[in-house]
Design a protein around this motif. Structure first.
Motif, PDB file in Angstrom:
ATOM      1  N   GLN A 307      -2.613  -1.283   8.407  1.00 14.76           N
ATOM      2  CA  GLN A 307      -2.457  -2.112   7.216  1.00 14.76           C
ATOM      3  C   GLN A 307      -1.342  -1.588   6.318  1.00 14.76           C
ATOM      4  N   ALA A 308      -1.243  -0.271   6.205  1.00 10.62           N
ATOM      5  CA  ALA A 308      -0.182   0.313   5.374  1.00 10.62           C
ATOM      6  C   ALA A 308       1.196   0.014   5.955  1.00 10.62           C
ATOM      7  N   MET A 309       1.308   0.025   7.271  1.00 11.32           N
ATOM      8  CA  MET A 309       2.587  -0.350   7.899  1.00 11.32           C
ATOM      9  C   MET A 309       2.912  -1.804   7.597  1.00 11.32           C
ATOM     10  N   ALA A 310       1.898  -2.668   7.662  1.00 10.92           N
ATOM     11  CA  ALA A 310       2.107  -4.078   7.332  1.00 10.92           C
ATOM     12  C   ALA A 310       2.526  -4.252   5.883  1.00 10.92           C
ATOM     13  N   GLN A 311       2.056  -3.364   5.015  1.00 11.46           N
ATOM     14  CA  GLN A 311       2.368  -3.454   3.592  1.00 11.46           C
ATOM     15  C   GLN A 311       3.773  -2.951   3.276  1.00 11.46           C
ATOM     16  N   VAL A 312       4.294  -2.047   4.113  1.00  7.57           N
ATOM     17  CA  VAL A 312       5.607  -1.447   3.855  1.00  7.57           C
ATOM     18  C   VAL A 312       6.756  -2.229   4.494  1.00  7.57           C
ATOM     19  N   VAL A 313       6.539  -2.756   5.701  1.00  7.85           N
ATOM     20  CA  VAL A 313       7.631  -3.394   6.440  1.00  7.85           C
ATOM     21  C   VAL A 313       8.231  -4.550   5.640  1.00  7.85           C
ATOM     22  N   ASN A 314       9.558  -4.535   5.529  1.00  7.92           N
ATOM     23  CA  ASN A 314      10.297  -5.562   4.793  1.00  7.92           C
ATOM     24  C   ASN A 314      11.018  -6.451   5.803  1.00  7.92           C
ATOM     25  N   ARG A 315      10.420  -7.577   6.112  1.00  8.51           N
ATOM     26  CA  ARG A 315      10.976  -8.461   7.134  1.00  8.51           C
ATOM     27  C   ARG A 315      12.307  -9.060   6.708  1.00  8.51           C
ATOM     28  N   ASP A 316      12.429  -9.430   5.447  1.00  7.92           N
ATOM     29  CA  ASP A 316      13.680 -10.025   4.967  1.00  7.92           C
ATOM     30  C   ASP A 316      14.846  -9.069   5.179  1.00  7.92           C
ATOM     31  N   GLU A 317      14.652  -7.817   4.825  1.00 10.75           N
ATOM     32  CA  GLU A 317      15.708  -6.813   4.994  1.00 10.75           C
ATOM     33  C   GLU A 317      16.002  -6.594   6.475  1.00 10.75           C
ATOM     34  N   ASN A 347       0.058 -13.874   2.869  1.00 12.01           N
ATOM     35  CA  ASN A 347      -1.082 -14.170   2.002  1.00 12.01           C
ATOM     36  C   ASN A 347      -1.902 -12.917   1.701  1.00 12.01           C
ATOM     37  N   LYS A 348      -1.987 -12.013   2.666  1.00 12.09           N
ATOM     38  CA  LYS A 348      -2.796 -10.811   2.472  1.00 12.09           C
ATOM     39  C   LYS A 348      -2.023  -9.679   1.796  1.00 12.09           C
ATOM     40  N   TYR A 349      -0.754  -9.505   2.168  1.00  9.96           N
ATOM     41  CA  TYR A 349      -0.013  -8.326   1.704  1.00  9.96           C
ATOM     42  C   TYR A 349       1.066  -8.635   0.677  1.00  9.96           C
ATOM     43  N   GLY A 350       1.499  -9.885   0.582  1.00 11.81           N
ATOM     44  CA  GLY A 350       2.537 -10.231  -0.370  1.00 11.81           C
ATOM     45  C   GLY A 350       3.846  -9.535  -0.050  1.00 11.81           C
ATOM     46  N   ASP A 351       4.609  -9.241  -1.097  1.00 12.40           N
ATOM     47  CA  ASP A 351       5.886  -8.552  -0.906  1.00 12.40           C
ATOM     48  C   ASP A 351       5.644  -7.097  -0.538  1.00 12.40           C
ATOM     49  N   PRO A 352       6.605  -6.457   0.146  1.00 13.29           N
ATOM     50  CA  PRO A 352       6.454  -5.045   0.506  1.00 13.29           C
ATOM     51  C   PRO A 352       6.179  -4.185  -0.728  1.00 13.29           C
ATOM     52  N   VAL A 354       5.161  -0.009  -1.572  1.00 13.23           N
ATOM     53  CA  VAL A 354       4.782   1.361  -1.208  1.00 13.23           C
ATOM     54  C   VAL A 354       3.509   1.761  -1.956  1.00 13.23           C
ATOM     55  N   ALA A 355       3.388   1.341  -3.211  1.00 12.26           N
ATOM     56  CA  ALA A 355       2.215   1.703  -4.018  1.00 12.26           C
ATOM     57  C   ALA A 355       0.932   1.145  -3.392  1.00 12.26           C
ATOM     58  N   LYS A 356       0.968  -0.112  -2.965  1.00  8.16           N
ATOM     59  CA  LYS A 356      -0.216  -0.703  -2.344  1.00  8.16           C
ATOM     60  C   LYS A 356      -0.531  -0.023  -1.013  1.00  8.16           C
ATOM     61  N   ALA A 357       0.514   0.316  -0.252  1.00 11.23           N
ATOM     62  CA  ALA A 357       0.302   1.005   1.020  1.00 11.23           C
ATOM     63  C   ALA A 357      -0.326   2.377   0.791  1.00 11.23           C
ATOM     64  N   LYS A 358       0.135   3.076  -0.222  1.00 10.70           N
ATOM     65  CA  LYS A 358      -0.416   4.392  -0.539  1.00 10.70           C
ATOM     66  C   LYS A 358      -1.884   4.279  -0.917  1.00 10.70           C
ATOM     67  N   SER A 359      -2.232   3.244  -1.665  1.00 15.21           N
ATOM     68  CA  SER A 359      -3.632   3.042  -2.065  1.00 15.21           C
ATOM     69  C   SER A 359      -4.526   2.806  -0.844  1.00 15.21           C
ATOM     70  N   LEU A 360      -4.020   2.058   0.123  1.00 13.96           N
ATOM     71  CA  LEU A 360      -4.784   1.812   1.342  1.00 13.96           C
ATOM     72  C   LEU A 360      -5.068   3.105   2.088  1.00 13.96           C
ATOM     73  N   LEU A 361      -4.062   3.963   2.198  1.00 11.09           N
ATOM     74  CA  LEU A 361      -4.225   5.227   2.917  1.00 11.09           C
ATOM     75  C   LEU A 361      -5.110   6.198   2.150  1.00 11.09           C
ATOM     76  N   THR A 362      -4.941   6.228   0.844  1.00  7.53           N
ATOM     77  CA  THR A 362      -5.760   7.124   0.010  1.00  7.53           C
ATOM     78  C   THR A 362      -7.233   6.743   0.089  1.00  7.53           C
ATOM     79  N   ALA A 363      -7.510   5.439   0.011  1.00  7.04           N
ATOM     80  CA  ALA A 363      -8.901   4.970   0.060  1.00  7.04           C
ATOM     81  C   ALA A 363      -9.566   5.313   1.389  1.00  7.04           C
TER      82      ALA A 363
END
Length: 534
Positions: A307-317, A347-352, A354-363
């Motif tokens: 999930q954190a990888m999905a949150q970080v990957v920037n498809r547009d870039e 719908n689930k992750y929105g824009d890339p 890092v903060a949200k990805a970090k929260s997923l890993l921390t939790a």
């Protein structure tokens, strides 16, 4: 004419099937010459994959592009788009209200290329052979919903399905359902090497060196009876080691047509119209690229890591840096142009973030940086694949949450290693077997999935996929299909990245190029011909 690209909409069947040409041709070829087509697809017989073009084994776009010319199926995908049409069959239809009994009647006088009659028993034998062999490619999974097959005389075949499946006519149009001559194939063993015999539009002869197919000659089959018109006498398919070598060949006039995979730079150059003798055709495509995960592997077993990888990957870039206008970001396994698509990952992750990805890993109590290796194939999906993985690595490592390395491997080794679970994270492409949302979901998520993925979602397998297949009106299946895509976005057994356009380049005297590929990236060599340039 400065701009040489002909852009085709999704429904190319509405267009005249001739590529408009500008300028002259210096090829000097007569109309009787074989049309020569270049590809970077490689075909190698190895110890792990000794039968690369047996219909019961082959499950990649290159192999299928050989088989579709030579091995006939009951149904086929039509020129342009639309529902499958009878090919070896004279007619096919569901004969019950529940889409569980499907009956076909063969064309009268149907023959294999050697002149022997094609019978209903041959159809039954061929399909049961694929199901019996159960090759590790997983291609037989397209047919596992068949319960029994019965024949009635020499020309009638009836399929009894385990559960309702409105997509079954499409599955009968795929090479795994190809009709084989039992005298040429063993019933419980793959046919090693590069020999093919069937009743399709062409006969086939391979030139092989060091267990690699160098070129394939397709000669018009005089015994063919089916739905397509063959517009040439012979086509030669030549395999090149890379896009640069293929590009040199068309510049010299050694080949007439250039197919997958061209580099982004080549496409841009041809699009600019600098070569007066070569036209570029841009077509709507359904190719997708994604990351796959071995969900049992320690590095990515925790759902939070994926999930954190999905949150970080920037498809547009990623698309902008590597493919430009030749691809579009993809937020589901199902492409945007297919009925049933939803932007589940956005719908689930929105824009890339890092903060949200970090929260997923921390939790999830995951220690960072997470160390892992992403694998890619060096010679199957085009020359930009390495750059694509370099961009992905940089995005993940720049987050500070990952320590990613990348490793490239030739396709002949890569595909078998992936199936054996050798890679924790790996890049793959998907060219659909047929243009329906089911074919972007079931092959990855159902029982006997072709990735050999350990991920199991019983709700998808036992409820949602069967529900979606009951709907003959595919728009009515959207609810079930969207639920499947939402589950994929939550569990991330795969991570969709982008969907691409497709291109064919051809010299000015070649006609029919607009139909040389369908939306599933299937070559239709019979559409090509030679004509006067305009």
């Amino acid at each position: 004419m400065n701009r040489k690209t002909l852009v085709l909409p999704a429904v190319v069947g509405l267009l005249t099937p001739v590529l408009a040409a500008c300028g002259g041709s210096d090829s000097g070829s007569s109309s009787s010459d074989a049309i020569v087509v270049g590809t970077t697809d490689g075909f190698t017989a190895t110890k792990d994959a000794p039968a690369p073009i047996d219909p019961a084994y082959s499950y990649d776009v290159g192999g299928w592009n050989i088989l579709r010319q030579t091995v006939q199926t009951l149904m086929s995908q039509p020129k342009g788009e639309g529902d499958p049409v009878p090919d070896a069959a004279e007619s096919c239809s569901f004969t019950d209200s529940g889409s569980e009994r499907y009956a076909c009647k063969l064309r009268e006088g149907l023959k294999f290329s050697d002149g022997n009659a094609v019978t209903a028993e041959d159809v039954k034998w061929s399909i049961e052979r694929a199901l019996r062999i159960k090759s590790d490619s997983g291609v037989y999974g397209l047919l596992t919903n068949i319960d029994t097959i019965e024949t009635q005389g020499d020309r009638e075949v009836v399929f009894h399905l385990k559960t309702a499946d409105a997509t079954f006519p499409y599955k009968l149009s795929t090479p795994v359902a190809g009709i084989l001559n039992p005298k040429d194939y063993e019933k419980d063993k793959l046919r090693d090497g590069f020999d093919i015999d069937g009743s399709g539009p062409y006969t086939f002869k391979a030139a092989v060196k060091n267990d690699e197919l160098v070129s394939a000659t397709f000669t018009k089959n005089p015994n063919y009876k089916g739905s397509v018109k063959v517009n040439n006498e012979q086509v030669v398919l030549r395999s090149y080691k890379d896009a640069a070598a293929m590009g040199e060949a068309i510049d010299k006039g050694d080949i007439d047509v250039m197919t997958r995979s061209m580099s982004p730079a080549q496409i841009n150059k041809l699009d600019a119209g600098t070569d007066k003798n070569v036209n570029l055709v841009e077509m709507s495509g359904l190719e997708i690229r994604y990351l796959g995960f071995n969900t049992d592997a320690p590095s990515v077993k925790a759902k939070a890591v994926r999930q954190a990888m999905a949150q970080v990957v920037n498809r547009d870039e990623l698309v902008s840096k590597v493919y430009g206008q030749q691809a579009e970001p993809l937020y589901s396994l199902v492409p945007a142009s297919i009925t049933g698509h939803s932007n589940a990952f956005f719908n689930k992750y929105g824009d890339p973030s890092v903060a949200k990805a970090k929260s997923l890993l921390t939790a999830a109590n995951i220690t960072t940086p997470v160390k892992l290796t992403m694998h890619y194939t060096t010679d199957h999906y085009g020359p930009a694949t390495k750059q694509e993985f370099e961009v992905l690595r940089q995005q993940l490592n720049d987050s500070g949450l990952f320590d990613v390395s990348i490793e490239g491997t030739p396709w002949s080794t890569y595909q078998t290693a992936e199936r054996k679970g050798a890679y924790d994270v790996y890049g793959m492409g998907w060219f659909p077997d047929f243009p329906d949302a089911d074919n972007f979901l079931a092959p990855f998520l159902d029982k006997d999935n072709f990735l050999k993925s350990p991920y199991v979602n019983n709700r998808i397998i036992n409820t949602l996929i069967p529900e979606s297949r009951r709907e003959a009106d595919r728009a009515s299946a959207t609810g079930s299909l969207n639920e499947i895509q939402d589950d994929v976005a939550t569990d991330v057994p795969v991570l969709p990245l982008w969907q691409g356009k497709q291109y064919v380049a051809a010299r000015d005297d070649i006609t029919g190029v607009a139909y040389a590929l369908n939306s599933s990236a299937s070559l239709q060599l019979w559409e090509l011909g030679r004509g006067s340039s305009s």
